[in-house]
Design a protein around this motif. Sequence first.
Motif, short mmCIF file in Angstrom:
data_model
loop_
_atom_site.label_atom_id
_atom_site.label_comp_id
_atom_site.label_asym_id
_atom_site.label_seq_id
_atom_site.Cartn_x
_atom_site.Cartn_y
_atom_site.Cartn_z
N GLY A 195 0.23 36.38 29.14
CA GLY A 195 1.35 36.48 28.18
C GLY A 195 0.94 36.86 26.77
O GLY A 195 1.70 36.66 25.83
N ARG B 237 4.82 24.71 36.56
CA ARG B 237 3.43 25.18 36.56
C ARG B 237 2.45 24.04 36.33
O ARG B 237 1.31 24.11 36.75
CB ARG B 237 3.22 26.18 35.45
N ALA C 123 4.49 43.15 29.72
CA ALA C 123 5.57 42.44 29.02
C ALA C 123 6.87 43.24 29.08
O ALA C 123 6.92 44.34 29.62
CB ALA C 123 5.17 42.10 27.59
N GLY D 162 5.84 46.13 31.48
CA GLY D 162 5.27 45.71 32.77
C GLY D 162 6.29 45.62 33.89
O GLY D 162 6.02 45.00 34.91
N TYR D 163 7.45 46.23 33.70
CA TYR D 163 8.49 46.15 34.74
C TYR D 163 8.69 47.55 35.30
O TYR D 163 9.65 48.26 34.97
CB TYR D 163 9.77 45.54 34.15
N ASP E 110 3.28 38.88 24.30
CA ASP E 110 4.42 38.11 23.78
C ASP E 110 3.99 37.33 22.54
O ASP E 110 4.75 37.20 21.58
CB ASP E 110 4.94 37.13 24.85
N MET F 194 -0.65 36.30 35.72
CA MET F 194 -1.56 36.08 36.84
C MET F 194 -0.76 35.53 38.01
O MET F 194 0.12 34.69 37.79
CB MET F 194 -2.63 35.07 36.43
N ALA G 141 -0.94 42.92 30.73
CA ALA G 141 -0.29 41.63 30.47
C ALA G 141 0.89 41.49 31.42
O ALA G 141 2.05 41.59 31.02
CB ALA G 141 0.16 41.55 29.01
N LEU G 142 0.57 41.30 32.70
CA LEU G 142 1.62 41.25 33.73
C LEU G 142 1.74 39.85 34.30
O LEU G 142 2.58 39.61 35.18
CB LEU G 142 1.28 42.22 34.87
N ARG H 44 2.68 24.65 24.80
CA ARG H 44 3.33 25.69 25.62
C ARG H 44 4.46 25.08 26.45
O ARG H 44 5.50 25.68 26.62
CB ARG H 44 2.31 26.37 26.54
N ARG I 181 8.13 48.44 38.73
CA ARG I 181 8.02 48.46 40.19
C ARG I 181 8.72 49.66 40.81
O ARG I 181 8.30 50.16 41.86
CB ARG I 181 8.55 47.16 40.79
#
Length: 241
Positions: free
Chosen positions: A187, A223, A109, A136-137, A190, A163, A160-161, A213, A139
């Motif tokens: 998620g 999605r 997250a 999760g950021y 969050d 799918m 929690a990145l 959602r 890179r």
Amino acid sequence: MIRILGVRVDEYDMQQSLDLIGAFVAQSGDELKQVVTINPEGVWLAQGDGELKRIIDDAALVTPDGNGVLWAARQLGTPIKERVAGIELLENICRRGAEEGWRIYLLGAKPGVADVAAQKLQEKYPGLQIVGCDNGYFRDREEQAVSCVREAKADVLFAALGMPYQEHWLYDHRRELGCKVAVGVGGSFDVLAGLVRRAPGLWQRLKLEWLWRLLSDPKRWRRYLVIPRYMRAVKKQARQN
Ligand code: UDP
């Protein structure tokens, strides 16, 4: 184990899944056990991503997350008893972890979210040992993110990145993370941190969590385009069985 459009889903209920995870934590080997919580979107993604399908096949546990998975299992004549949603599995692991002294790591997250989620979990499950949190950021600092996890010597890592990134990432780094179990939870942080509200109980019981959602975050509409295609494909598989 059943297969939905060729994708593996295990039939364990919540209690059995928890017991299995407890057994993985108790094991002395240093092989990471990967847990996938799969929903219809994941099943659909795996249709065009052979690597994801292999990761799911190789996982230690694949839980049915999402009513669309239970619906498909019924269509195929192999009903599954219970939904094992990622966020509920996470909460149950934390409840048991607080009792048994498991070391938990939260990865994923946006910056700060995992810390708030950790705080909420510790309030809810007193004594829970959260041995690390990271966003999760990462890179541009992947090595560092991996070594932080490794040094924390976690029993259970929650990733929690989203799918399929979390599944690929956990699989690619399974030998470096130094934890016993890793669970992809999308998620969930969050929701735990209160950034996203989970559907109220009534919506969940009416199996309208997906609609909740969508209404709370209309940007996600793309999605949902896969859902009718998924349903048609499952019905086709059911006719062929
Ligand atoms: N995320 C992340 N790193 C990334 C991309 C996404 O940590 O590079 C996080 C994002 O902030 C969110 C979660 O992954 O918290 C994905 O949530 P979503 O509900 O889209 O995932 P799903 O449950 O559909 O897999």
